[in-house]
Scaffold this active site. Sequence first.
Site, PDB file in Angstrom:
ATOM      1  N   ALA A  48      59.357  50.680  41.459  1.00  0.00           N
ATOM      2  CA  ALA A  48      58.376  50.657  42.550  1.00  0.00           C
ATOM      3  C   ALA A  48      57.212  51.619  42.378  1.00  0.00           C
ATOM      4  O   ALA A  48      56.356  51.692  43.250  1.00  0.00           O
ATOM      5  CB  ALA A  48      59.093  50.979  43.871  1.00  0.00           C
ATOM      6  N   ALA A 140      60.195  48.123  34.103  1.00  0.00           N
ATOM      7  CA  ALA A 140      59.683  48.140  32.731  1.00  0.00           C
ATOM      8  C   ALA A 140      60.200  49.409  32.078  1.00  0.00           C
ATOM      9  O   ALA A 140      59.730  50.499  32.372  1.00  0.00           O
ATOM     10  CB  ALA A 140      58.160  48.114  32.730  1.00  0.00           C
ATOM     11  N   TYR A 235      53.929  37.980  21.992  1.00  0.00           N
ATOM     12  CA  TYR A 235      54.529  38.093  23.324  1.00  0.00           C
ATOM     13  C   TYR A 235      55.552  36.990  23.581  1.00  0.00           C
ATOM     14  O   TYR A 235      56.749  37.207  23.498  1.00  0.00           O
ATOM     15  CB  TYR A 235      53.453  38.106  24.424  1.00  0.00           C
ATOM     16  CG  TYR A 235      54.015  38.624  25.732  1.00  0.00           C
ATOM     17  CD1 TYR A 235      53.818  39.940  26.119  1.00  0.00           C
ATOM     18  CD2 TYR A 235      54.783  37.814  26.564  1.00  0.00           C
ATOM     19  CE1 TYR A 235      54.366  40.435  27.295  1.00  0.00           C
ATOM     20  CE2 TYR A 235      55.337  38.293  27.731  1.00  0.00           C
ATOM     21  CZ  TYR A 235      55.122  39.602  28.100  1.00  0.00           C
ATOM     22  OH  TYR A 235      55.682  40.079  29.259  1.00  0.00           O
ATOM     23  N   VAL A 275      46.129  45.224  33.259  1.00  0.00           N
ATOM     24  CA  VAL A 275      46.393  46.541  32.681  1.00  0.00           C
ATOM     25  C   VAL A 275      47.525  47.206  33.454  1.00  0.00           C
ATOM     26  O   VAL A 275      47.420  47.448  34.652  1.00  0.00           O
ATOM     27  CB  VAL A 275      45.156  47.456  32.766  1.00  0.00           C
ATOM     28  CG1 VAL A 275      45.445  48.783  32.062  1.00  0.00           C
ATOM     29  CG2 VAL A 275      43.950  46.799  32.148  1.00  0.00           C
TER      30      VAL A 275
END
EC number: 1.3.1.44
Length: 398
Positions: A48, A140, A235, A275
Amino acid sequence: MIFKPELIKGIAKTSHPYGCRKEVLNQIEYCKNAKQFHGPKKVLIIGASSGFGLATRISLAFGGAKADTIGVSFETGITDRRTGTAGWYNNIFFKEFAEKEGLIAKNFIGDAFSDEVKENVIKYIKNEFGKIDLLIYSLASPRRKDPKTGNIYDSTLKTTSGEFQGPTIDMETDELVTTKVNSATDKEIEATKKVMGGEDWSEWCKLLLENDCLSDKAITISYSYIGASRTYKIYREGTIGEAKRHLENTAIQIDKEWQKKINGKAFVSVNKAIVTKASAYIPSFSLYAAVLYKVMKEKNLHENCIMQMQRMFADKIYAENLLEFDDSGRLRMDDWELREDVQSEVNELWEKITPDNFKILSDYDGYKKEFMQLNGFEIDGVNYSEDIDIEALKRLEP
């Protein structure tokens, strides 16, 4: 102490605490002035403190729903070696602004993969917070320790089908360089799936269900990326893509279980190239994103994290019209990025780019500014020459 930006190989080594505060406030103001939505009242967000996770939290609290939130993240405050991560300050100042509005903003700082953090969060939900209407999984991480086995897994950014070579922007030197990436081993692919796939998301969902922590018709969402064919080799067809496919397949399994038990819903939202601290590491992605930014800004289609999340909730998930998914059951928030006219212009510019002209043919300045803003720098209204009291900062707790 005066806080200055320090970039090493695309990694920000410093953050500005009051720049982070101003950026959180800017995102809050955007949501308050955007199209509002009626949504969940009790939300748990795993991951978060930055990027899509932070934007999600801000949108749900200030974009109409007025949600109470729990945020889980792994961040560090001031130490002898570091001045505190951007996410540490984002947590602190989000909580400050949310509580001013009478909202609950509980932060758990720790390893979301661990049993201890899961147990503490579940205990808090059961004893104080109340049942969860929406679970967001936006983690992540470069590493995961499996609490069941004690094994440690590291994610890798590699291809799965031979060497990749492509242009990448070095933000430390502001130069276009050529990056080479080797093909991953089977072990590296499996390790990346362990870290970035759906296994831990599934574990959170299972525990919340077993402990009666979910409201009827609760929803859970995780985030993915597909992108344009130009990015596929590194990716979608790389180690991260393997992990994201695992995540997307996991969503199908969670959805079946939640529908059966609580009439709930689970799905993945495929988001736009943006980004974030995570995306900045991906070879060639920076140049693609910088070119995409130029094209989408010229077409008035550009979205940063907060704009995308507000649109997702207001126009898609909590809109009055029926929520639409693709053939694989995914929500497509990359719809504007993948428009034919957008990709055609991106490809046209890409073919002309050289190390000498990339700043002209892309929106590199805008891309880098957004990256710096993730860490509290280059934000209007912040006095960067101010001498900040470190002892006062140390007293701030998330």
